[in-house]
Motif scaffolding. Structure first.
Motif, PDB file in Angstrom:
ATOM      1  N   VAL A  83       3.630   6.894  -5.535  1.00  0.00           N
ATOM      2  CA  VAL A  83       3.581   7.077  -4.086  1.00  0.00           C
ATOM      3  C   VAL A  83       4.972   7.444  -3.582  1.00  0.00           C
ATOM      4  O   VAL A  83       5.927   6.704  -3.818  1.00  0.00           O
ATOM      5  CB  VAL A  83       3.106   5.806  -3.345  1.00  0.00           C
ATOM      6  N   ASP A  84       5.071   8.571  -2.900  1.00  0.00           N
ATOM      7  CA  ASP A  84       6.253   8.907  -2.115  1.00  0.00           C
ATOM      8  C   ASP A  84       5.814   8.711  -0.675  1.00  0.00           C
ATOM      9  O   ASP A  84       5.139   9.573  -0.109  1.00  0.00           O
ATOM     10  CB  ASP A  84       6.691  10.342  -2.360  1.00  0.00           C
TER      11      ASP A  84
ATOM     12  N   PHE B  91      -0.260   3.593   7.919  1.00  0.00           N
ATOM     13  CA  PHE B  91      -0.078   4.442   6.747  1.00  0.00           C
ATOM     14  C   PHE B  91      -1.301   5.334   6.654  1.00  0.00           C
ATOM     15  O   PHE B  91      -2.433   4.841   6.621  1.00  0.00           O
ATOM     16  CB  PHE B  91       0.085   3.597   5.481  1.00  0.00           C
ATOM     17  N   VAL B  92      -1.100   6.651   6.626  1.00  0.00           N
ATOM     18  CA  VAL B  92      -2.200   7.615   6.616  1.00  0.00           C
ATOM     19  C   VAL B  92      -1.937   8.645   5.524  1.00  0.00           C
ATOM     20  O   VAL B  92      -0.845   9.224   5.456  1.00  0.00           O
ATOM     21  CB  VAL B  92      -2.331   8.342   7.978  1.00  0.00           C
TER      22      VAL B  92
ATOM     23  N   ILE C  37       0.808  -1.231   0.000  1.00  0.00           N
ATOM     24  CA  ILE C  37       0.000   0.000   0.000  1.00  0.00           C
ATOM     25  C   ILE C  37       0.836   1.274   0.000  1.00  0.00           C
ATOM     26  O   ILE C  37       0.273   2.365  -0.098  1.00  0.00           O
ATOM     27  CB  ILE C  37      -1.010   0.030   1.169  1.00  0.00           C
ATOM     28  N   THR C  38       2.153   1.145   0.076  1.00  0.00           N
ATOM     29  CA  THR C  38       3.009   2.335   0.028  1.00  0.00           C
ATOM     30  C   THR C  38       3.827   2.397  -1.255  1.00  0.00           C
ATOM     31  O   THR C  38       4.818   3.121  -1.330  1.00  0.00           O
ATOM     32  CB  THR C  38       3.950   2.398   1.251  1.00  0.00           C
TER      33      THR C  38
ATOM     34  N   ASN D 215      -1.180  -0.549  -8.244  1.00  0.00           N
ATOM     35  CA  ASN D 215      -1.479  -0.909  -9.633  1.00  0.00           C
ATOM     36  C   ASN D 215      -1.816  -2.390  -9.793  1.00  0.00           C
ATOM     37  O   ASN D 215      -2.533  -2.765 -10.710  1.00  0.00           O
ATOM     38  CB  ASN D 215      -0.296  -0.560 -10.535  1.00  0.00           C
ATOM     39  N   ALA D 216      -1.331  -3.212  -8.883  1.00  0.00           N
ATOM     40  CA  ALA D 216      -1.593  -4.647  -8.969  1.00  0.00           C
ATOM     41  C   ALA D 216      -3.053  -4.990  -8.735  1.00  0.00           C
ATOM     42  O   ALA D 216      -3.517  -6.045  -9.167  1.00  0.00           O
ATOM     43  CB  ALA D 216      -0.704  -5.400  -7.971  1.00  0.00           C
ATOM     44  N   PHE D 217      -3.799  -4.107  -8.051  1.00  0.00           N
ATOM     45  CA  PHE D 217      -5.189  -4.463  -7.752  1.00  0.00           C
ATOM     46  C   PHE D 217      -6.203  -3.339  -7.933  1.00  0.00           C
ATOM     47  O   PHE D 217      -7.401  -3.597  -7.863  1.00  0.00           O
ATOM     48  CB  PHE D 217      -5.302  -5.015  -6.320  1.00  0.00           C
TER      49      PHE D 217
END
Length: 116
Positions: A42-43, A79-80, A26-27, A33-35
């Protein structure tokens, strides 16, 4: 400014992977892109930028993008980020809370901040 919706959207799921694997998915743009997206960037550092892109997405074949910024990034637990799914006036905050469980990883996702 419009009144805000007083409920957050919440969802939990169990993923049969380590918290590190979930967090890394997720980061990263490749992970999204996989799902879900096409050519996302993403940075993952706090203050970093996230740009979601969809190409020919869904039955209506939308091609759109949405930007946001990273608020917190604590590998592998949290992760937010904020993004603008409704328009530039209404960011929402997405929180991924990632917890190890004996048979996998529980991911709790909260999205908050929609206008009423």
């Amino acid at each position: 400014m419009s009144e805000m919706f007083d409920k957050a959207i919440r969802h939990q799921c169990l993923i049969y992977a380590s918290p590190e694997k979930v967090f890394d998915t997720i980061t990263s743009g490749a992970g999204w892109n996989a799902f879900f997206t096409h050519d996302t960037e993403v940075d993952p550092r706090p203050g970093g930028k996230i740009v979601f892109r969809w190409k020919d997405w869904g039955p209506q074949k939308y091609t759109v993008s949405a930007e946001g910024k990273i608020h917190r990034s604590d590998r592998p637990n949290l992760f937010v980020f904020e993004w603008y799914p409704v328009g530039k006036d209404h960011p929402t905050i997405i929180t991924f809370d990632i917890k190890l469980q004996s048979d996998g990883t529980v991911v709790s996702v909260t999205e908050d901040g929609y206008p009423n």
